[in-house]
Design an enzyme around this catalytic site. Structure first.
Site, PDB file in Angstrom:
ATOM      1  N   GLU A   1       2.031  -3.917   5.460  1.00  0.00           N
ATOM      2  CA  GLU A   1       1.097  -3.555   4.392  1.00  0.00           C
ATOM      3  C   GLU A   1       1.469  -4.221   3.068  1.00  0.00           C
ATOM      4  O   GLU A   1       1.028  -3.779   2.004  1.00  0.00           O
ATOM      5  CB  GLU A   1       1.071  -2.030   4.214  1.00  0.00           C
ATOM      6  CG  GLU A   1       2.317  -1.413   3.628  1.00  0.00           C
ATOM      7  CD  GLU A   1       3.423  -1.119   4.648  1.00  0.00           C
ATOM      8  OE1 GLU A   1       4.312  -0.321   4.323  1.00  0.00           O
ATOM      9  OE2 GLU A   1       3.388  -1.693   5.752  1.00  0.00           O
TER      10      GLU A   1
ATOM     11  N   ILE B   1       0.854  -1.194   0.000  1.00  0.00           N
ATOM     12  CA  ILE B   1       0.000   0.000   0.000  1.00  0.00           C
ATOM     13  C   ILE B   1       0.884   1.235   0.000  1.00  0.00           C
ATOM     14  O   ILE B   1       1.799   1.365   0.835  1.00  0.00           O
ATOM     15  CB  ILE B   1      -0.934  -0.003   1.223  1.00  0.00           C
ATOM     16  CG1 ILE B   1      -1.817  -1.258   1.196  1.00  0.00           C
ATOM     17  CG2 ILE B   1      -1.779   1.266   1.265  1.00  0.00           C
ATOM     18  CD1 ILE B   1      -2.608  -1.469   2.481  1.00  0.00           C
TER      19      ILE B   1
END
Length: 321
Positions: free
Chosen positions: A236, A194
């Site tokens: 992430e 991300i």
């Protein structure tokens, strides 16, 4: 006096047969019913008089006649008891299940004993079936097995996202690499993370960050096939291993996933967060000596996506350094 004792003894035995909480059925060698106790009456809806002299197969066509005949003839031939258990065949005769504990079962689970009966001449001319209702035990075992399966499944899953955890995903990767080496079937990896995730945590809080990760995982599941291995690789960062998929096919899926993330708005505690992802895609090739060479290749392509400005997909080729 002896005759009177014998009559009383017979009366007691008949009374026991009628009141015992198991099914008792006596068949002649043509499978016609001679004895049908109250357990069988209650669960079948057929009285003893209605069942008498009828073929068991006529009254209960759901019985596998070939299978049951082999079982019964084995008992007669060997002169010993033969058993069937619910784990091999759930029931002999389909009865509805009425016990409170059996709300999860439509039919009664049964264990059955097949017992040859000899006449005074030593000939086996009848067979007794004893049918036990084991629904409670069967369901308890099924529930325990389901619970154990769930525990094993949970051990393979990341707690936040429900995706495969890193350890189990890497085991899946090694199995897929072994399959590639043996059969030369293509397999590709999409690795992504991300973009700018730390500012999301800093500006919106870790709970919002967790929601972003959960929503990302949800999108992965929407785009992955049942045969794919979707995992959370750490923080992430996510991985999606695609068996039987070329680099170009994996690249197309990666782009669909990137565009879906670009359109996504995560709403949490009255906050709205838009996120993008950067992706790297690689395929197994003959120059790779281990499964983790594929991870390194996809990670290298992911790094190129970040260097080029993020929110993009990069395909790794064997010539990349």
């Amino acid at each position: 006096m002896a005759a009177q004792f014998d009559i009383n003894e017979l009366h007691w035995l008949l009374d026991i047969v009628q009141s015992i909480d198991v099914g008792v059925v006596v068949l002649d060698r043509d499978y016609r019913i001679e004895v049908w106790n109250s357990f069988m009456e209650n669960h079948s809806g057929l009285s003893s008089a209605e069942a008498a002299r009828h073929s068991l197969f006529e009254l209960f066509p759901e019985i596998d006649q070939d299978w049951f005949s082999r079982k019964l003839e084995t008992a007669v031939l060997l002169g010993t008891r033969v058993f069937t258990i619910w784990e091999q065949r759930p029931y002999l005769i389909r009865f509805n299940s009425y016990q409170p504990i059996t709300g999860l079962a439509d039919a009664m689970y049964q264990n059955v004993t097949i017992m040859p009966l000899r006449n005074p001449r030593g000939e086996t001319d009848h067979v007794c079936l004893i049918i036990y209702d084991v629904t409670g035990m069967a369901l308890n075992k099924r529930q325990l097995e389901a619970a154990n399966l769930q525990l094993r499944e949970q051990a393979h899953r990341d707690g936040l996202t429900g995706l495969l955890n890193r350890r189990y995903w890497e085991q899946s990767l090694e199995r897929e690499f072994a399959r590639y080496q043996r059969y030369e079937t293509p397999a590709s990896l999409v690795m992504f993370d991300i973009d700018h995730f730390k500012p999301i945590n800093d500006n919106h809080g870790h709970q919002t960050g967790d929601e972003v990760i959960r929503e990302t995982a949800r999108l992965i599941r929407q785009h992955a096939r049942e045969t794919d291995y979707a995992g959370r690789y750490g923080g992430e960062e996510f991985v999606l291993l695609l068996p039987d998929t070329t680099l170009q096919g994996a690249g197309q899926l990666a782009e669909r996933l990137r565009q879906a993330m670009e359109r996504l708005t995560v709403e949490y505690l009255e906050q709205r967060v838009n996120v993008t992802i950067s992706l790297g895609v690689a395929q197994f090739n003959e120059e790779m000596s281990s499964a983790f060479d594929l991870v390194a290749a996809a990670d290298s392509a992911l790094y190129q996506s970040k260097q080029a400005g993020r929110n993009r997909t990069t395909l790794h080729t064997p010539d990349d350094t």
